[in-house]
Design a protein around this motif. Structure first.
Motif, PDB file in Angstrom:
ATOM      1  N   SER A  95      -8.697   0.477  11.084  1.00 33.81           N
ATOM      2  CA  SER A  95      -7.378  -0.470  10.731  1.00 33.81           C
ATOM      3  C   SER A  95      -7.909  -1.522   9.839  1.00 33.81           C
ATOM      4  N   ASN A  96      -9.134  -1.865   9.833  1.00 29.66           N
ATOM      5  CA  ASN A  96      -9.547  -3.074   8.836  1.00 29.66           C
ATOM      6  C   ASN A  96     -10.261  -2.178   7.563  1.00 29.66           C
ATOM      7  N   ALA A  97      -9.797  -1.063   7.425  1.00 33.17           N
ATOM      8  CA  ALA A  97     -10.349  -0.567   6.065  1.00 33.17           C
ATOM      9  C   ALA A  97     -10.185  -1.368   4.891  1.00 33.17           C
ATOM     10  N   THR A  98     -11.053  -1.462   4.043  1.00 31.33           N
ATOM     11  CA  THR A  98     -10.900  -2.161   2.642  1.00 31.33           C
ATOM     12  C   THR A  98      -9.737  -1.785   1.779  1.00 31.33           C
ATOM     13  N   LEU A 121     -15.520  -4.125  12.707  1.00 29.66           N
ATOM     14  CA  LEU A 121     -15.133  -5.580  12.588  1.00 29.66           C
ATOM     15  C   LEU A 121     -15.493  -6.168  11.180  1.00 29.66           C
ATOM     16  N   SER A 122     -14.332  -6.314  10.120  1.00 29.74           N
ATOM     17  CA  SER A 122     -14.666  -6.725   9.084  1.00 29.74           C
ATOM     18  C   SER A 122     -15.194  -8.082   9.112  1.00 29.74           C
ATOM     19  N   GLU A 123     -14.638  -8.928  10.229  1.00 30.73           N
ATOM     20  CA  GLU A 123     -15.229 -10.205  10.237  1.00 30.73           C
ATOM     21  C   GLU A 123     -16.848 -10.459  10.433  1.00 30.73           C
ATOM     22  N   VAL A 155     -12.343   4.190   4.370  1.00 29.39           N
ATOM     23  CA  VAL A 155     -11.212   4.915   5.371  1.00 29.39           C
ATOM     24  C   VAL A 155     -12.061   6.091   6.069  1.00 29.39           C
ATOM     25  N   GLN A 156     -11.712   6.531   7.284  1.00 25.86           N
ATOM     26  CA  GLN A 156     -12.080   7.586   8.033  1.00 25.86           C
ATOM     27  C   GLN A 156     -11.214   8.597   7.935  1.00 25.86           C
ATOM     28  N   GLY A 157      -9.885   7.996   8.128  1.00 21.27           N
ATOM     29  CA  GLY A 157      -8.892   8.977   8.212  1.00 21.27           C
ATOM     30  C   GLY A 157      -7.472   8.554   8.251  1.00 21.27           C
ATOM     31  N   VAL A 158      -6.446   9.273   8.055  1.00 16.60           N
ATOM     32  CA  VAL A 158      -5.085   8.781   8.087  1.00 16.60           C
ATOM     33  C   VAL A 158      -4.449   9.623   9.073  1.00 16.60           C
ATOM     34  N   LYS A 159      -3.194   8.979   9.845  1.00 19.26           N
ATOM     35  CA  LYS A 159      -2.360   9.729  10.689  1.00 19.26           C
ATOM     36  C   LYS A 159      -0.753   9.137  10.393  1.00 19.26           C
ATOM     37  N   LEU A 160       0.238  10.040  10.147  1.00 17.27           N
ATOM     38  CA  LEU A 160       1.444   9.694  10.012  1.00 17.27           C
ATOM     39  C   LEU A 160       2.220   9.335  11.143  1.00 17.27           C
TER      40      LEU A 160
END
Length: 454
Positions: A235-238, A197-199, A208-213
């Motif tokens: 999803s809330n990566a900076t 939670l970035s809030e 970022v922990q990972g990326v998926k297409l």
């Protein structure tokens, strides 16, 4: 003699001018508009809240136009521009400066806007348990903001954040030209102290922990294009920026929005690499000279039975033949209350049975059946007096390792023991204990009859 010549020339010119004027007057008085000389254009950049601008021109320069009507001659104006609504039908009439009006030319304004609204939203949104949640803060619709007003619907339009849970939300948007689009996001209610939670950590950079297409393999016909999404976790990566590259730009290129263009038959690898952490994910791309239909789709799993606290299940779909042109897959859950699936990732939500399907663009379907059950266990404890004599037993019942005894109303088999006062332990006698065999116990929990094992 000279005067006679001058008078003759002047007379000839007067007659010629009069004849020409009569010719023009006759043409303007009795002309019939030639539809082939009429040019009607619609200015797509002139969209207001509900109107566009139509411009009419008559290409016969010898006949000046003195009036324009867009309602069959009922009203006239000097301007050749007119504001109309989408799907409005016009009856266009032109007339000369001195002549009669022409016949009516019908014109229908339809489907001016060809672009569907673009919905911008993260695939997964994390919400703090017990917080107030507003959907409008989580997405935006680009086309609607440009002035071509339409409608947006969100289903469900409300979620309960009092409990930890996962919801699948569909956002649908359409504009006045009936262009529509839809996108799904997953809203996950998590503990307020969850680092996702970035809030809760506004000044801390979320790495970022990972990326998926959104696609793992793709086949395109030469000359076509498609867009692929890079899904960043969390999803809330900076910094969610990615760099797109193609291993063979003579076969296919990719721009920095993920739009892939197929150029020549062959193979290429499309890669998205995050700026933060240098995480990457690939798509295997096959470009063909002609369209090859999907004949079959299979999943790597057929069915499973899990408990409600089970981690995410990843389904892998295999399409045959491998060089099929359109490999897009649509995922669906028959019962989202049991589980939801996004790009093959299954998130368990509650007890029950659901069929998860993977469907290709040409209608081929593969099905995975998931059964979700809760795991209940119990423990016994001897009760003795302070003199050491055995008086009986107490039982505690657990759901997925969490003590729920105080919410159990009664033990119903192989004996009856009530818990009307929500005691933390349920007392049974020595005789009742002897009736308990094979380590299985039936009980009532929140109006449901369930079974626990040792």
């Amino acid at each position: 003699m000279k005067k006679n010549i001058i008078y003759g020339v002047l007379f000839f010119l007067i007659v010629l001018a009069g004849s020409f004027s009569f010719y023009i007057y006759y043409q303007e008085s009795y002309f019939s508009i030639d539809e082939r000389l009429v040019s009607i254009t619609v200015d797509n950049d002139y969209w207001t809240a509900s109107n566009v601008k139509v411009t009419v021109e008559y290409k016969n320069e010898d006949i000046p136009i003195g009036g324009y009507s867009f309602d069959g001659g009922k009203t006239w104006q000097f301007s050749n521009e007119y504001e109309v609504e989408e799907n409005q039908r016009l009856e266009i009439v032109l007339k000369t400066e001195t002549g009669r009006k022409s016949e009516i030319i019908p014109y229908a304004v339809s489907n001016i806007d060809k672009q569907a609204p673009e919905i911008l939203v993260d695939n997964v949104i994390y919400v703090a348990q017990g917080s107030r949640f507003n959907f409008e803060d989580k997405y935006s619709v680009v086309d609607l903001d440009s002035g071509i007003k339409g409608s947006v619907t969100v289903k469900p339009n409300w979620i309960d954040t009092s409990d930890l849970a996962t919801y699948q939300v569909e956002i649908s948007a359409s504009d006045k030209a009936l262009n529509s689009n839809a996108k799904t996001m997953v809203v996950e209610v998590v503990d307020p102290n969850d680092p996702l939670l970035s809030e809760q950590n506004p000044d801390v950079e979320i790495r970022v922990q990972g990326v998926k297409l959104s696609e793992t393999r793709l086949s395109l016909v030469k000359g076509t294009n498609t867009k692929v999404e890079a899904i960043i976790r969390p999803s809330n990566a900076t910094n969610k920026n990615v760099v797109w590259t193609s291993s063979n730009e003579s076969v296919a290129t990719v721009d920095q929005t993920g739009n892939i263009t197929a150029l020549e038959a062959g193979m290429a690898t499309i890669t998205a690499t995050t700026q933060d952490g240098n995480k990457s994910s690939d798509i295997r791309l096959v470009v063909t000279d002609r369209k090859i239909e999907v004949e079959k789709i299979e999943l790597d799993r057929v069915s499973d039975t899990v408990t409600s606290d089970f981690d995410d299940i990843v389904l892998t779909a295999t399409i045959s033949p491998e060089n099929a042109t359109d490999t897009k897959i649509t995922w669906n859950s028959s019962n989202p209350n049991v589980a939801v699936v996004v790009n093959g990732v299954v998130t368990v939500r509650g007890e029950g049975v659901t069929n998860l399907t993977a469907t290709t663009s040409n209608g081929k379907v593969a099905t995975y059946t998931l059964t979700v059950v809760d795991s209940y266990t119990y423990q016994e404890k001897e009760v003795t007096t302070f003199t050491g004599d055995l008086m009986g037993y107490t039982i505690k019942i657990y759901k997925n390792g969490v003590d729920i005894t105080s919410d159990v109303t009664a033990i119903t088999s192989p004996f009856v023991a009530r818990n009307d006062y929500k005691a933390p332990e349920i007392e049974i006698s020595i005789a009742n204990h002897n009736a308990l065999q094979d380590g299985e116990l039936s009980f009532n929990y929140k109006t449901r009859k369930l079974v626990a094992t040792k």
